[in-house]
Design a protein around this motif. Structure first.
Motif, PDB file in Angstrom:
ATOM      1  N   CYS A  52       0.639  -0.971  -0.094  1.00 49.45           N
ATOM      2  CA  CYS A  52       0.021   0.164  -0.210  1.00 49.45           C
ATOM      3  C   CYS A  52       1.012   1.299  -0.090  1.00 49.45           C
ATOM      4  O   CYS A  52       0.146   2.408   0.224  1.00 49.45           O
ATOM      5  N   SER A  53       2.070   1.115   0.027  1.00 46.70           N
ATOM      6  CA  SER A  53       3.074   2.293   0.022  1.00 46.70           C
ATOM      7  C   SER A  53       2.846   3.138   1.065  1.00 46.70           C
ATOM      8  O   SER A  53       3.335   4.441   0.924  1.00 46.70           O
ATOM      9  N   THR A  54       2.346   2.783   2.345  1.00 47.14           N
ATOM     10  CA  THR A  54       2.508   3.241   3.602  1.00 47.14           C
ATOM     11  C   THR A  54       3.773   3.422   4.170  1.00 47.14           C
ATOM     12  O   THR A  54       4.453   2.378   4.123  1.00 47.14           O
ATOM     13  N   HIS A  55       4.282   4.625   4.728  1.00 45.00           N
ATOM     14  CA  HIS A  55       5.800   4.650   5.303  1.00 45.00           C
ATOM     15  C   HIS A  55       5.445   4.346   6.757  1.00 45.00           C
ATOM     16  O   HIS A  55       4.585   4.905   7.414  1.00 45.00           O
ATOM     17  N   HIS A  56       6.605   3.671   7.171  1.00 42.28           N
ATOM     18  CA  HIS A  56       6.299   2.970   8.642  1.00 42.28           C
ATOM     19  C   HIS A  56       7.888   3.274   9.095  1.00 42.28           C
ATOM     20  O   HIS A  56       8.698   3.317   8.590  1.00 42.28           O
ATOM     21  N   PRO A  57       8.182   3.442  10.584  1.00 48.07           N
ATOM     22  CA  PRO A  57       9.343   3.494  11.381  1.00 48.07           C
ATOM     23  C   PRO A  57      10.195   2.056  10.841  1.00 48.07           C
ATOM     24  O   PRO A  57       9.537   1.239  10.706  1.00 48.07           O
ATOM     25  N   LEU A  58      11.352   2.355  11.139  1.00 49.42           N
ATOM     26  CA  LEU A  58      12.309   1.129  10.698  1.00 49.42           C
ATOM     27  C   LEU A  58      12.082  -0.078  11.789  1.00 49.42           C
ATOM     28  O   LEU A  58      12.265  -1.133  11.298  1.00 49.42           O
ATOM     29  N   ASP A  59      11.679   0.077  12.893  1.00 46.18           N
ATOM     30  CA  ASP A  59      11.514  -0.906  13.977  1.00 46.18           C
ATOM     31  C   ASP A  59      10.207  -1.728  13.746  1.00 46.18           C
ATOM     32  O   ASP A  59      10.052  -2.687  14.384  1.00 46.18           O
ATOM     33  N   GLN A  60       9.188  -1.104  12.919  1.00 43.06           N
ATOM     34  CA  GLN A  60       8.048  -1.637  12.653  1.00 43.06           C
ATOM     35  C   GLN A  60       8.067  -2.758  11.783  1.00 43.06           C
ATOM     36  O   GLN A  60       8.572  -2.909  10.832  1.00 43.06           O
ATOM     37  N   GLU A  61       7.191  -3.805  12.108  1.00 40.77           N
ATOM     38  CA  GLU A  61       7.611  -5.346  11.334  1.00 40.77           C
ATOM     39  C   GLU A  61       6.358  -5.694  10.473  1.00 40.77           C
ATOM     40  O   GLU A  61       6.368  -6.457   9.342  1.00 40.77           O
ATOM     41  N   GLU A  62       5.295  -4.706  10.739  1.00 39.60           N
ATOM     42  CA  GLU A  62       4.255  -5.136  10.144  1.00 39.60           C
ATOM     43  C   GLU A  62       3.329  -3.831   9.799  1.00 39.60           C
ATOM     44  O   GLU A  62       3.421  -2.996  10.520  1.00 39.60           O
ATOM     45  N   CYS A  63       2.827  -3.889   8.728  1.00 38.99           N
ATOM     46  CA  CYS A  63       1.978  -2.482   7.985  1.00 38.99           C
ATOM     47  C   CYS A  63       0.857  -2.492   8.912  1.00 38.99           C
ATOM     48  O   CYS A  63       0.080  -3.407   8.997  1.00 38.99           O
ATOM     49  N   GLY A  96      -1.616  -4.619   6.799  1.00 40.79           N
ATOM     50  CA  GLY A  96      -0.934  -5.998   7.729  1.00 40.79           C
ATOM     51  C   GLY A  96       0.119  -6.895   6.858  1.00 40.79           C
ATOM     52  O   GLY A  96       0.403  -7.920   7.195  1.00 40.79           O
ATOM     53  N   THR A  97       0.736  -6.184   6.085  1.00 35.32           N
ATOM     54  CA  THR A  97       1.861  -7.009   5.188  1.00 35.32           C
ATOM     55  C   THR A  97       3.056  -6.907   5.987  1.00 35.32           C
ATOM     56  O   THR A  97       3.340  -5.778   6.711  1.00 35.32           O
ATOM     57  N   SER A  98       3.691  -7.877   5.796  1.00 33.07           N
ATOM     58  CA  SER A  98       5.051  -7.886   6.835  1.00 33.07           C
ATOM     59  C   SER A  98       5.967  -6.937   6.015  1.00 33.07           C
ATOM     60  O   SER A  98       6.192  -7.009   4.928  1.00 33.07           O
ATOM     61  N   LEU A  99       6.732  -6.179   6.889  1.00 35.82           N
ATOM     62  CA  LEU A  99       7.682  -5.302   6.142  1.00 35.82           C
ATOM     63  C   LEU A  99       9.015  -5.965   6.237  1.00 35.82           C
ATOM     64  O   LEU A  99       9.911  -5.074   6.139  1.00 35.82           O
ATOM     65  N   THR A 100       9.113  -7.148   6.742  1.00 37.39           N
ATOM     66  CA  THR A 100      10.619  -7.641   6.903  1.00 37.39           C
ATOM     67  C   THR A 100      11.101  -8.021   5.670  1.00 37.39           C
ATOM     68  O   THR A 100      10.333  -8.717   4.968  1.00 37.39           O
ATOM     69  N   ASP A 101      12.419  -7.917   5.398  1.00 36.98           N
ATOM     70  CA  ASP A 101      12.761  -8.297   3.991  1.00 36.98           C
ATOM     71  C   ASP A 101      13.039  -9.700   3.759  1.00 36.98           C
ATOM     72  O   ASP A 101      13.321 -10.538   4.595  1.00 36.98           O
TER      73      ASP A 101
END
Length: 174
Positions: free
Chosen positions: A154-165, A169-174
């Motif tokens: 969804c192209s939402t910006h999140h802090p680096l320490d956050q793991e889930e949108c 609810g998409t996982s932000l970990t690579d």
């Protein structure tokens, strides 16, 4: 008879307004029309308006025939824009002056050339520092900007320490 006098006055004001505007680097045709339509008021307006800065001719690049314009930061050293302080009377005079216009102190040719070279070197160093500063400002993120993760869904910006949108609810970990 009256119409002829009014027409003569309008033409005279148009011509005078155009001449004054031309001397002030303004559009003589436009000001002539104003002088014709508004008579004496148009002429007075042409007298009162400030002079326009003349447009500089673009410089031609010697390597190619294309026309290039110089930016203010790319300007070259001009000794007329720099001054030096007279050691006898402490008045500022032109950098290339060989004799102080206030007290008559004479500078040797070698001293004048040395001063010009010093100022030219300072000018080039300042210009290089400004160029480096602009380059680093373009490359570095702004001080207030924080590194953030972007959700691939969804192209939402999140802090680096956050793991889930938090939005989808998409996982932000690579």
């Amino acid at each position: 008879m009256i119409a002829g006098i009014l027409l003569l006055q309008a033409v005279a004001c148009a011509v005078l307004s155009g001449i004054v505007a031309n001397n002030k680097n303004r559009d003589p045709v436009g000001w002539g029309i104003l002088g014709f339509l508004f008579g004496l008021f148009g002429f007075v307006a042409a007298l009162v308006v400030k002079s326009a800065e003349p447009e500089e001719e673009p410089e031609k690049d010697q390597r190619s025939e294309r026309v290039t314009r110089q930016s203010p930061t790319a300007r070259k050293f001009n000794s007329d824009e720099h001054e030096k302080k007279c050691p006898d009377c402490a008045e500022y005079i032109k950098l290339e002056a060989r004799v102080c216009r206030y007290c008559g102190h004479e500078f040797s040719d070698e001293e004048v050339e040395r001063q010009i070279e010093e100022r030219k070197k300072e000018f080039e160093e300042e210009r290089e520092q400004r160029r480096k500063k602009r380059k680093s400002a373009r490359e570095e993120p702004s001080k207030g900007a924080k590194e953030r993760k972007v959700c691939p869904t969804c192209s939402t910006h999140h802090p680096l320490d956050q793991e889930e949108c938090s939005r989808c609810g998409t996982s932000l970990t690579d």
